[in-house]
Scaffold this active site. Sequence first.
Site, PDB file in Angstrom:
ATOM      1  N   LYS A 187      33.633   4.848   2.792  1.00 48.53           N
ATOM      2  CA  LYS A 187      35.045   5.189   2.554  1.00 48.53           C
ATOM      3  C   LYS A 187      35.252   5.545   1.082  1.00 48.53           C
ATOM      4  O   LYS A 187      35.956   6.485   0.754  1.00 48.53           O
ATOM      5  CB  LYS A 187      35.939   4.005   2.947  1.00 48.53           C
ATOM      6  CG  LYS A 187      37.394   4.200   2.549  1.00 48.53           C
ATOM      7  CD  LYS A 187      38.298   3.173   3.173  1.00 48.53           C
ATOM      8  CE  LYS A 187      39.711   3.327   2.588  1.00 48.53           C
ATOM      9  NZ  LYS A 187      40.740   2.876   3.499  1.00 48.53           N
ATOM     10  N   HIS A 224      16.876  31.856  35.700  1.00 51.51           N
ATOM     11  CA  HIS A 224      18.219  31.331  35.950  1.00 51.51           C
ATOM     12  C   HIS A 224      18.173  29.935  36.569  1.00 51.51           C
ATOM     13  O   HIS A 224      18.771  29.683  37.619  1.00 51.51           O
ATOM     14  CB  HIS A 224      19.019  32.298  36.828  1.00 51.51           C
ATOM     15  CG  HIS A 224      19.442  33.515  36.072  1.00 51.51           C
ATOM     16  ND1 HIS A 224      20.740  33.799  35.759  1.00 51.51           N
ATOM     17  CD2 HIS A 224      18.716  34.500  35.520  1.00 51.51           C
ATOM     18  CE1 HIS A 224      20.800  34.909  35.053  1.00 51.51           C
ATOM     19  NE2 HIS A 224      19.581  35.359  34.899  1.00 51.51           N
TER      20      HIS A 224
END
Length: 526
Positions: free
Chosen positions: A136, A282
Amino acid sequence: MATKPFALLSVSDKSNIIEFAQGLIQSGFNLLSTGGTYRLLKEHDVAVTEVSDYTGFPEMMDGRVKTLHPKIHGGILGRRGTDDTVMNSHSIDRIDLVVVNLYPFAETIARANVTMNDAIENIDIGGPTMVRAAAKNHAHVGIVTDPADYERVLIALGDGTELTTALRYDLAVKAFEHTAQYDGMIANFLGSRVNDTQEPESFPRTFNVQFEKAQDLRYGENPHQNAAFYTENQSLKSQQSSIATAKQLQGKALSYNNIADTDAALECVKAFNASACVIVKHANPCGVAVDQDQVAAYKTAFSTDPESSFGGIIAFNRPLTVAAAKAIIDNQFVEVIIAPSIEDGVLETTATKKNVRVLVCGELPAPAQRDSQLDYKRVNGGLLVQEQDLGLITANDLKIVTDVQPTEAQIADLLFSWNVAKYVKSNAIVYAKNQRTIGVGAGQMSRVNSARIAAIKAEHAGLVTEGAVMASDAFFPFRDGIDNAAEVGISAIIQPGGSMRDDETIAAANEHGIAMVFTGMRHFRH
Ligand SMILES: NC(=O)c1ncn([C@@H]2O[C@H](COP(=O)(O)O)[C@@H](O)[C@H]2O)c1NC=O
């Protein structure tokens, strides 16, 4: 007040910490450390102050409280310039660098027979609190959570105690990723148990997994979709070979569809003990063959459906030979070739088609040794989670349900076709003979249509269905699938069984003189 800033070292994984601590002293830090880390540093004559001496409070409650003190958290969180007065009035010194790695929760819960108490005691509290505080306050404080970063931090510090803003920010993001993953793991562990029981009861109440970005992709399934490839966080990742472990040795960057199809090809080829080749287009196998001779395996797989194999993805479960690479390059347009490894000389061969992507993924596990992974499928607004379909069927599992018994050769082909069908989108029908596919019918909304397509494809490729076997990924709801098979000369069928009209399909097989076996296991794949 101390003139030099502190670096606070509190690590469970103590690898390379001594050298790092020595480097930090040289850069100009004073060191603070918790019990175990302190003792290790002292033993190696590193000048360090124990946190408990600095705070005036002993570590207590078997380590549950060590660093949870305002002199520690004020030293980390104080805004330099804004909070100096309050820090001075409470004798709080600056802690400009925090080096913490957490209690080994992942390793603890991975142990056989871990108790709930062991798990709870390995939930780090003070560590994440410091990590989050430092992250922080990254405008002023550096946070190091990974021993792999020690070297770059020392280089960046040089003779001073200041890291660049960019490096502090990068380390802070990494720190929050680390605590997010750590807390996710804890939530999963506790959330899959009820009332403190030792054994998991279910999937966790919330599903918390972390994926790391492996690469940005040019686009997604289509060019108007943005996309990236994420792989499982290192601590969760299976050690077994997969598309996520694969290394690209040559060729254009992988696309979204390349990655999906390569995964399909690789997972399918893993299903075979013997040397095999799988060609995917595919997301469906369009040709599969087993052959000790890799060139023959490729050529046979290709011949199932040369039209679909154009621009396909080719996977092998043995090291790629120069001869097989040459056979492919000379024969077809291919998007990706993947194998556990490559022989010397393969890249010289494939270099003639420099766009072809060549990948190695490391040795593959035996079919029975595959790690059980979770499968995810996104639906709008939700996620479906299931165990991967690794169900294996052997000859012993087969239930012969017809008057005609399959021959040994037919059983081998039935099991081969079954292995392929498992990787074909439902409704899946696979015709096969002599350990090679003859026709693959994929993804149709009716099973009989998949059967028709498999036959059409075989005919198209000039292959003979007479005497071939047929696999169906799920039961036949009607006898029409069997009748259709008889029309094209299918001699044996493998299917799960379990339909309310099994009697009709068995009667149909008997009428046609076809041998049929039930697996008792379905392999839907959507
Ligand atoms: N309780 C605390 O205040 C606390 N402060 C730091 N730790 C952890 O203690 C470990 C280091 O302990 P040691 O230096 O005693 O080997 C680190 O993994 C660190 O994250 C703590 N342990 C658990 O919460």
